[in-house]
Design a protein around this motif. Structure first.
Motif, PDB file in Angstrom:
ATOM      1  N   GLN A  84     -55.530 -35.409 -25.083  1.00 60.63           N
ATOM      2  CA  GLN A  84     -56.621 -34.499 -24.742  1.00 60.63           C
ATOM      3  C   GLN A  84     -57.928 -35.259 -24.826  1.00 60.63           C
ATOM      4  O   GLN A  84     -58.129 -36.100 -25.704  1.00 60.63           O
ATOM      5  CB  GLN A  84     -56.643 -33.329 -25.732  1.00 60.63           C
ATOM      6  CG  GLN A  84     -57.649 -32.236 -25.421  1.00 60.63           C
ATOM      7  CD  GLN A  84     -57.568 -31.127 -26.473  1.00 60.63           C
ATOM      8  OE1 GLN A  84     -58.272 -31.167 -27.469  1.00 60.63           O
ATOM      9  NE2 GLN A  84     -56.695 -30.153 -26.239  1.00 60.63           N
ATOM     10  N   SER A  85     -58.839 -34.977 -23.900  1.00 63.52           N
ATOM     11  CA  SER A  85     -60.172 -35.581 -23.949  1.00 63.52           C
ATOM     12  C   SER A  85     -61.193 -34.536 -23.522  1.00 63.52           C
ATOM     13  O   SER A  85     -60.889 -33.615 -22.758  1.00 63.52           O
ATOM     14  CB  SER A  85     -60.252 -36.815 -23.033  1.00 63.52           C
ATOM     15  OG  SER A  85     -59.980 -36.473 -21.682  1.00 63.52           O
ATOM     16  N   LEU A  86     -62.396 -34.679 -24.042  1.00 64.12           N
ATOM     17  CA  LEU A  86     -63.489 -33.750 -23.770  1.00 64.12           C
ATOM     18  C   LEU A  86     -64.657 -34.507 -23.164  1.00 64.12           C
ATOM     19  O   LEU A  86     -64.945 -35.638 -23.555  1.00 64.12           O
ATOM     20  CB  LEU A  86     -63.949 -33.065 -25.057  1.00 64.12           C
ATOM     21  CG  LEU A  86     -62.955 -32.122 -25.751  1.00 64.12           C
ATOM     22  CD1 LEU A  86     -63.459 -31.763 -27.127  1.00 64.12           C
ATOM     23  CD2 LEU A  86     -62.758 -30.863 -24.924  1.00 64.12           C
ATOM     24  N   PHE A  87     -65.347 -33.880 -22.222  1.00 62.62           N
ATOM     25  CA  PHE A  87     -66.558 -34.473 -21.672  1.00 62.62           C
ATOM     26  C   PHE A  87     -67.436 -33.368 -21.114  1.00 62.62           C
ATOM     27  O   PHE A  87     -66.988 -32.234 -20.907  1.00 62.62           O
ATOM     28  CB  PHE A  87     -66.235 -35.521 -20.589  1.00 62.62           C
ATOM     29  CG  PHE A  87     -65.540 -34.970 -19.370  1.00 62.62           C
ATOM     30  CD1 PHE A  87     -66.253 -34.668 -18.224  1.00 62.62           C
ATOM     31  CD2 PHE A  87     -64.170 -34.765 -19.370  1.00 62.62           C
ATOM     32  CE1 PHE A  87     -65.621 -34.167 -17.100  1.00 62.62           C
ATOM     33  CE2 PHE A  87     -63.516 -34.263 -18.244  1.00 62.62           C
ATOM     34  CZ  PHE A  87     -64.253 -33.970 -17.111  1.00 62.62           C
ATOM     35  N   ASP A  88     -68.700 -33.685 -20.921  1.00 61.32           N
ATOM     36  CA  ASP A  88     -69.661 -32.728 -20.376  1.00 61.32           C
ATOM     37  C   ASP A  88     -69.839 -32.964 -18.883  1.00 61.32           C
ATOM     38  O   ASP A  88     -69.928 -34.109 -18.430  1.00 61.32           O
ATOM     39  CB  ASP A  88     -71.018 -32.860 -21.071  1.00 61.32           C
ATOM     40  CG  ASP A  88     -70.954 -32.442 -22.535  1.00 61.32           C
ATOM     41  OD1 ASP A  88     -70.164 -31.538 -22.848  1.00 61.32           O
ATOM     42  OD2 ASP A  88     -71.674 -33.036 -23.359  1.00 61.32           O
TER      43      ASP A  88
ATOM     44  N   ALA B 157     -68.709 -22.063 -26.241  1.00 58.78           N
ATOM     45  CA  ALA B 157     -67.702 -21.014 -26.064  1.00 58.78           C
ATOM     46  C   ALA B 157     -66.300 -21.604 -26.150  1.00 58.78           C
ATOM     47  O   ALA B 157     -66.086 -22.802 -25.920  1.00 58.78           O
ATOM     48  CB  ALA B 157     -67.895 -20.323 -24.715  1.00 58.78           C
ATOM     49  N   ALA B 158     -65.349 -20.756 -26.490  1.00 60.69           N
ATOM     50  CA  ALA B 158     -63.971 -21.214 -26.613  1.00 60.69           C
ATOM     51  C   ALA B 158     -63.364 -21.462 -25.241  1.00 60.69           C
ATOM     52  O   ALA B 158     -63.723 -20.816 -24.256  1.00 60.69           O
ATOM     53  CB  ALA B 158     -63.144 -20.171 -27.359  1.00 60.69           C
ATOM     54  N   PHE B 159     -62.432 -22.403 -25.169  1.00 59.12           N
ATOM     55  CA  PHE B 159     -61.658 -22.594 -23.956  1.00 59.12           C
ATOM     56  C   PHE B 159     -60.635 -21.465 -23.845  1.00 59.12           C
ATOM     57  O   PHE B 159     -60.178 -20.942 -24.863  1.00 59.12           O
ATOM     58  CB  PHE B 159     -60.961 -23.950 -23.974  1.00 59.12           C
ATOM     59  CG  PHE B 159     -61.897 -25.116 -23.834  1.00 59.12           C
ATOM     60  CD1 PHE B 159     -62.487 -25.399 -22.615  1.00 59.12           C
ATOM     61  CD2 PHE B 159     -62.203 -25.915 -24.929  1.00 59.12           C
ATOM     62  CE1 PHE B 159     -63.352 -26.466 -22.472  1.00 59.12           C
ATOM     63  CE2 PHE B 159     -63.066 -26.982 -24.805  1.00 59.12           C
ATOM     64  CZ  PHE B 159     -63.652 -27.258 -23.566  1.00 59.12           C
TER      65      PHE B 159
ATOM     66  N   VAL C  80     -65.808 -29.756 -20.431  1.00 59.85           N
ATOM     67  CA  VAL C  80     -64.534 -29.837 -19.724  1.00 59.85           C
ATOM     68  C   VAL C  80     -63.504 -30.448 -20.662  1.00 59.85           C
ATOM     69  O   VAL C  80     -63.758 -31.455 -21.323  1.00 59.85           O
ATOM     70  CB  VAL C  80     -64.646 -30.683 -18.439  1.00 59.85           C
ATOM     71  CG1 VAL C  80     -63.321 -30.678 -17.685  1.00 59.85           C
ATOM     72  CG2 VAL C  80     -65.762 -30.170 -17.547  1.00 59.85           C
ATOM     73  N   GLN C  81     -62.359 -29.834 -20.719  1.00 54.21           N
ATOM     74  CA  GLN C  81     -61.261 -30.323 -21.549  1.00 54.21           C
ATOM     75  C   GLN C  81     -60.119 -30.760 -20.635  1.00 54.21           C
ATOM     76  O   GLN C  81     -59.594 -29.970 -19.856  1.00 54.21           O
ATOM     77  CB  GLN C  81     -60.784 -29.220 -22.490  1.00 54.21           C
ATOM     78  CG  GLN C  81     -59.687 -29.633 -23.456  1.00 54.21           C
ATOM     79  CD  GLN C  81     -59.133 -28.452 -24.216  1.00 54.21           C
ATOM     80  OE1 GLN C  81     -58.388 -27.632 -23.663  1.00 54.21           O
ATOM     81  NE2 GLN C  81     -59.495 -28.333 -25.483  1.00 54.21           N
ATOM     82  N   ARG C  82     -59.771 -32.047 -20.730  1.00 56.74           N
ATOM     83  CA  ARG C  82     -58.616 -32.563 -19.986  1.00 56.74           C
ATOM     84  C   ARG C  82     -57.405 -32.560 -20.917  1.00 56.74           C
ATOM     85  O   ARG C  82     -57.414 -33.223 -21.952  1.00 56.74           O
ATOM     86  CB  ARG C  82     -58.867 -33.990 -19.489  1.00 56.74           C
ATOM     87  CG  ARG C  82     -59.648 -34.079 -18.208  1.00 56.74           C
ATOM     88  CD  ARG C  82     -59.492 -35.438 -17.543  1.00 56.74           C
ATOM     89  NE  ARG C  82     -60.038 -36.515 -18.319  1.00 56.74           N
ATOM     90  CZ  ARG C  82     -61.229 -37.072 -18.127  1.00 56.74           C
ATOM     91  NH1 ARG C  82     -62.023 -36.618 -17.174  1.00 56.74           N
ATOM     92  NH2 ARG C  82     -61.646 -38.064 -18.878  1.00 56.74           N
TER      93      ARG C  82
ATOM     94  N   PHE D 167     -53.951 -30.381 -17.075  1.00 53.86           N
ATOM     95  CA  PHE D 167     -54.405 -28.997 -17.200  1.00 53.86           C
ATOM     96  C   PHE D 167     -55.864 -29.021 -17.633  1.00 53.86           C
ATOM     97  O   PHE D 167     -56.188 -29.445 -18.745  1.00 53.86           O
ATOM     98  CB  PHE D 167     -53.549 -28.248 -18.223  1.00 53.86           C
ATOM     99  CG  PHE D 167     -53.941 -26.806 -18.407  1.00 53.86           C
ATOM    100  CD1 PHE D 167     -53.685 -25.870 -17.418  1.00 53.86           C
ATOM    101  CD2 PHE D 167     -54.584 -26.386 -19.561  1.00 53.86           C
ATOM    102  CE1 PHE D 167     -54.043 -24.541 -17.580  1.00 53.86           C
ATOM    103  CE2 PHE D 167     -54.944 -25.066 -19.736  1.00 53.86           C
ATOM    104  CZ  PHE D 167     -54.678 -24.141 -18.739  1.00 53.86           C
ATOM    105  N   LEU D 168     -56.761 -28.607 -16.727  1.00 58.26           N
ATOM    106  CA  LEU D 168     -58.193 -28.631 -16.988  1.00 58.26           C
ATOM    107  C   LEU D 168     -58.672 -27.271 -17.463  1.00 58.26           C
ATOM    108  O   LEU D 168     -58.226 -26.238 -16.967  1.00 58.26           O
ATOM    109  CB  LEU D 168     -58.970 -29.009 -15.720  1.00 58.26           C
ATOM    110  CG  LEU D 168     -58.879 -30.447 -15.228  1.00 58.26           C
ATOM    111  CD1 LEU D 168     -59.674 -30.606 -13.939  1.00 58.26           C
ATOM    112  CD2 LEU D 168     -59.388 -31.422 -16.273  1.00 58.26           C
TER     113      LEU D 168
END
Length: 449
Positions: free
Chosen positions: A263-267, A297-299, A273-275, A289-290
């Motif tokens: 999992q990776s996070l970026f703006d 806010a929560a995903f 955005v959560q990959r 799954f994006l």
């Protein structure tokens, strides 16, 4: 609830929430701790007495505190306590009214969602759809014509002249593409500016990206001559979005036990955005799954690295399908299970290279994919770092200061989960000695360019 502390911390919206949650993950911070199969709850004393409840199946949570972060530090603290000391929660206790109310409200919401999904959709007017599609196509064609003239000017004038250009230079062309209803191309043009001056070989990288954009615009002009899966790729890269309902209705569906391998996070502009990279433990299929969320806010879905869950994924049409949607059933809760086995993946780096080359031949605009490499050893060679397999094959790492990776390896072979951008690996997780470890966000980030 069989998650470990690292997996719970992966749910934190930021590092501050994770740190505060750790401090609250001790029994002394709580009273009234109890659990049932449907919920675990407790009360935490802060500036007021906050009531916290967590669904142990989905890790959804609620808290009476005023925090805008989700999950808040109190919910994280309760989950961390459950992960480390489940025995601190009493069993056989009747849930208080506020817990029952939350559980029943969630069940009612799920039922309404199920009923809404069962309602027949209103059929659109085909003639009006065709008119809108043709108007947009004409606008996109004009936008592409302007983009190709702009790129031609860049090449004729020489790439050296862009080194002093401000960000507004790239943004102006991107804005014209947005007006032409080609947001995918606009995003690619914005990224061009990041290449300039950010790498010793930035002119070559910039030229290569311009070439890929040109290949895309030429493909769009001949889209009717392409195979249908590649047509879908071209349209998506230009900026056409396929409605979720259409994907779920016609996409390739795969049922499996899916491992959240990385999992990776970026703006991205106004959104986080959560990959999530998922690997089918039976089929070996890789899925991206994006998820998107504004601010803190929560995903929509709780995807915890190092867990496996049973579900049906539906792949978006593509010559090399990667991105997928989760087909949800409100009547069935997704119960994640901790993963402690080896990663399903490649035992040789050469096998991965061949697989990637075949993928790139199918979809030449592939920006990144996922690599699960088994039994590789991180090695520092001069100023660079690589991972080497048992036969001596290797792949480069995106950064030379991969200390987290070296610490988890201890000089021994590991199973590595990483993103691959065609040039280097960005590690996101490691399985070592039967334990799954998340590599913290930012620890081994790839370069901006």
């Amino acid at each position: 609830m069989n998650l470990n502390i690292e997996q719970v911390l992966a749910l934190a919206p930021d590092s501050n929430a994770a740190s505060a949650g750790r401090k609250l993950g001790v029994a002394a911070s709580w009273k009234g701790l109890a659990r049932t199969e449907r919920a675990l709850w407790g009360e935490c004393q802060g500036s007021a007495l906050y009531r916290v409840c967590v669904d142990p199946d989905t890790m959804a949570s609620t808290c009476s505190c005023p925090s805008r972060k989700f999950p808040c530090k109190h919910a994280l603290g309760l989950m961390l306590l459950a992960a480390s000391s489940l025995g601190a929660f009493a069993t056989g206790t009747a849930p208080p009214a506020w817990v029952l109310e939350w559980v029943e409200r969630r069940a009612a919401t799920a039922e309404r969602k199920k009923e809404k999904e069962a309602e027949p959709a209103k059929a659109p007017d085909p003639a009006e759809q065709a008119k809108r599609a043709e108007r947009r196509r004409q606008r996109v064609v004009k936008g592409i014509e302007g983009l190709e003239l702009w790129m031609g000017d860049l090449i004729r004038q020489g790439l050296a002249q862009v080194e002093d250009r401000p960000a507004a230079f790239w943004e102006a062309q991107a804005a014209r593409l947005v007006d032409a209803q080609a947001p995918g191309l606009a995003s690619k043009v914005r990224r061009l500016g990041r290449y300039v001056g950010n790498h010793p070989q930035w002119p070559a990288r910039l030229l290569g990206e311009l070439g890929r954009i040109a290949l895309l615009t030429h493909a769009f002009r001949r889209i009717d001559q392409l195979p249908p899966p590649l047509q879908a790729d071209v349209r998506q890269l230009i900026g056409w979005s396929l409605p979720h309902e259409e994907v779920l209705a016609s996409g390739e569906a795969v049922q499996d036990a899916w491992l959240v391998a990385g999992q990776s996070l970026f703006d991205e502009e106004r959104f986080r955005v959560q990959r999530n990279w998922l690997v089918g433990t039976h089929t070996g299929r890789v899925a991206l799954f994006l998820q998107f969320a504004a601010g803190t806010a929560a995903f929509p879905e709780n995807m915890m690295p190092g867990t496996v869950f049973d579900a049906e994924l539906v792949y978006r049409p593509s010559a090399f399908p990667q991105r997928a949607l989760l087909r949800t059933d409100p009547a069935k809760a997704r119960t994640p299970r901790a993963w402690s086995e080896r990663l399903p993946g490649f035992d040789r780096t050469e096998s991965f290279r061949i697989w990637y080359a075949e993928a790139l031949a199918l979809q030449p605009w592939l920006e990144r994919t996922f690599a699960c490499l088994r039994g590789v050893t991180p090695i520092r060679t001069g100023t660079a770092c690589i991972v080497r397999d048992a036969e001596g094959g290797s792949l480069p790492l995106a950064r030379a200061d991969a200390w987290t990776l070296f610490a988890l390896s201890g000089g021994e072979p590991i199973d590595l989960a990483a993103e691959w951008n065609g040039e280097a690996l960005t590690p996101v997780a490691v399985v070592s000695a039967g334990e799954y470890h998340v590599i913290p966000a930012g620890a081994e980030d790839e370069e901006d360019a």
